[in-house]
Enzyme design. Structure first.
Site, mmCIF file in Angstrom:
data_model
loop_
_atom_site.group_PDB
_atom_site.id
_atom_site.type_symbol
_atom_site.label_atom_id
_atom_site.label_comp_id
_atom_site.label_asym_id
_atom_site.label_seq_id
_atom_site.Cartn_x
_atom_site.Cartn_y
_atom_site.Cartn_z
ATOM 1 N N CYS A 49 7.066 7.795 5.140
ATOM 2 C CA CYS A 49 6.617 6.489 5.655
ATOM 3 C C CYS A 49 7.724 5.451 5.596
ATOM 4 O O CYS A 49 8.723 5.600 4.888
ATOM 5 C CB CYS A 49 5.438 5.956 4.823
ATOM 6 S SG CYS A 49 4.007 7.022 4.717
ATOM 7 N N CYS A 53 4.692 0.439 4.838
ATOM 8 C CA CYS A 53 3.458 1.078 5.291
ATOM 9 C C CYS A 53 2.264 0.592 4.464
ATOM 10 O O CYS A 53 2.369 0.377 3.252
ATOM 11 C CB CYS A 53 3.581 2.598 5.176
ATOM 12 S SG CYS A 53 2.123 3.497 5.771
ATOM 13 N N CYS A 80 4.456 9.740 9.213
ATOM 14 C CA CYS A 80 3.161 9.075 9.053
ATOM 15 C C CYS A 80 2.664 8.604 10.419
ATOM 16 O O CYS A 80 3.408 7.964 11.166
ATOM 17 C CB CYS A 80 3.302 7.890 8.099
ATOM 18 S SG CYS A 80 1.832 6.842 7.966
ATOM 19 N N CYS A 83 2.340 4.297 10.243
ATOM 20 C CA CYS A 83 3.481 3.361 10.360
ATOM 21 C C CYS A 83 4.564 3.864 11.299
ATOM 22 O O CYS A 83 5.511 3.136 11.591
ATOM 23 C CB CYS A 83 4.075 3.085 8.984
ATOM 24 S SG CYS A 83 4.855 4.525 8.187
#
Length: 367
Positions: A49, A53, A80, A83
C-alpha cells in the site's frame, strides 16, 4: 542457473530495501505521512500500500518497506485495490524502461542495457516488465515494430520499405514477429488468401463464434443465433478464406473456463502470445490491462487509464475496449461507467450484465 538468478534478484531487492530506514519509515507509517516516498507491504495479507492508505494499521512485525511498486511486486506482494499504489508517479522504473525501448525501437536493446537504465539486474528487468506489461521487453519492442509496419502498409507504402523502416531485417523476420497473423503482403491486400478456422456453439451468453489463424485466436464474438455469430466473423475478415473447424470447440471451452474459473488460454505462453490480436501498441497495452482486472471486479475507463499510467487517455482506453475482437478472453465487459452503470458493450449490455453476474457465481456457467 535459476538459483543464481534468484539470488541476484534477492540481492538487488535487499539493496533497494536497505536504503529505507525501517524505524523512520515505521514512524511515518504510523503518522500516515502522505509525503513519504516509499510503500509498505503486510506479510499476513500479501498486499502492498501507499503510506497514506486508509486501511487498518498493521502490526510492526508483519511490515516490509519498499522503494517502488516494482520492488514490492518482485517480492511477491500484490497492489492494494483501495489506494492503488502502482499509480504513484515517482515509481517510474517501468516507465523508464518502456520509454528507452520506444526510443530505440530500430535496434536490439539488451537486457543488460535496460538494467542500467532502471538500476536493476537484467533478470529483474525481464521478470518485472513481463509481469506488469504482460510481454517481455523483446515482445514489447516487436509490438512497436509491428504497429509501425501495419501503419505503413495501410498508408500504401511498399512491403519492402515498410518492413525495413519498421526495423525488421528481413521479410521472414517481419512475418515471425509482426503479430499480423499473416504475411505482410497479405495484410496489405486486406487479408486475401489468409485461412481462418472457426466454430460456433451455444453458451449461457448466446451463440459464441471463435476464429483462429495458425498463430492463435483472432476472433471471439457473441450473437443471438449461430448464423449471426458466424456472420460477424465473415464481416470482420471479408477477404480471408473462412472454414468450419470442429476442433476449435476447445477454444469455446477455454473461453467459458475464463469466466467460470479465471483460467487464461493465453497466459500459459505468456501475456498475449496465445492470441492473434491486431492493434496498435496502445491497444495491446489496454487489452493486456483488461486481463489483469480480477474476475468478478470492474473498473471505470478512467480507473483503467490511471492503472496503466495514462490518466489523460480515458477516451483512448474506451476506444480500445470498443475495438476488442476477442470477447470474454480479453474481458472488456469488466469496464463500466464512472457511476458504475453498465455502459455500451459491443455484444450487448444484457450479455455484459450476464458475464459479470456469472463471474460472481461461477457455478452458473457451463458449456
Amino acid at each position: 542457473m535459476a538459483m543464481r538468478q534468484d539470488l541476484t534478484t534477492r540481492n538487488v531487492e535487499s539493496t533497494l530495501a536497505a536504503a529505507i530506514d525501517p524505524e523512520t519509515a515505521w514512524a511515518q507509517l504510523l503518522a500516515r505521512d502522505k509525503a513519504a516516498r516509499f510503500l509498505y507491504a503486510v506479510e499476513t495479507t500479501g498486499v502492498f500500500c501507499r503510506v497514506g492508505c486508509g486501511s487498518r494499521a498493521p502490526r510492526r512485525e508483519n511490515v516490509r518497506f519498499f522503494g517502488s511498486a516494482l520492488e514490492a511486486t518482485a517480492a511477491g506482494f500484490r497492489a492494494c485495490s483501495r489506494c492503488k499504489p502502482t499509480t504513484i508517479a515517482w515509481s517510474s522504473s517501468l516507465d523508464g524502461i518502456r520509454r528507452h525501448i520506444e526510443r530505440n525501437v530500430d535496434r536490439a536493446v539488451p537486457l543488460a542495457e535496460l538494467g542500467r537504465v532502471a538500476g536493476m539486474s537484467p533478470f529483474t528487468v525481464q521478470r518485472l516488465f513481463k509481469r506488469e506489461m504482460g510481454v517481455s521487453p523483446l515482445g514489447y519492442q516487436r509490438a512497436l515494430r509491428a504497429a509501425s509496419l501495419r501503419g505503413a502498409l495501410k498508408q500504401g507504402d511498399t512491403v519492402t520499405n515498410a518492413i525495413y523502416n519498421a526495423g525488421f531485417g528481413s521479410s521472414s523476420r517481419a512475418y515471425e514477429s509482426s503479430q499480423l497473423g499473416m504475411t505482410p503482403a497479405r495484410f496489405a491486400a486486406g487479408g486475401r488468401g489468409e485461412k481462418i478456422g472457426f466454430t460456433t456453439a451455444r453458451t449461457p451468453f448466446g451463440w459464441m463464434v471463435v476464429g483462429a489463424t495458425e498463430r492463435g485466436l483472432c476472433w471471439l464474438a457473441l450473437g443471438a443465433t449461430s448464423a449471426e455469430a458466424e456472420g460477424s466473423l465473415r464481416e470482420e475478415f471479408p477477404l480471408a478464406t473462412v472454414r468450419r473447424d470442429a476442433s476449435l470447440s476447445t477454444l469455446v471451452d477455454a473461453a467459458l473456463a475464463s469466466v467460470r474459473e479465471g483460467s487464461d488460454l493465453g497466459r500459459s505462453s505468456g501475456g498475449l502470445d496465445g492470441l492473434d490480436l491486431r492493434g496498435t501498441v496502445f491497444q495491446l497495452r489496454v487489452w493486456q490491462a483488461l486481463r489483469q482486472i480480477p474476475r468478478g471486479e470492474t473498473r471505470s475507463y478512467s480507473e483503467l487509464a490511471r492503472e496503466m499510467g495514462e490518466p489523460k487517455a480515458t477516451r483512448a482506453v474506451a476506444r480500445a475496449c470498443a475495438l476488442n475482437r476477442v470477447a470474454v478472453v480479453v474481458p472488456c465487459h469488466r469496464v463500466v461507467g464512472a457511476n458504475g452503470a453498465l455502459t455500451g458493450y459491443r455484444w450487448g449490455v444484457e450479455r455484459k450484465k450476464a458475464l459479470l453476474e456469472a463471474e460472481k457465481q461461477p457455478s452458473a456457467v457451463s458449456s
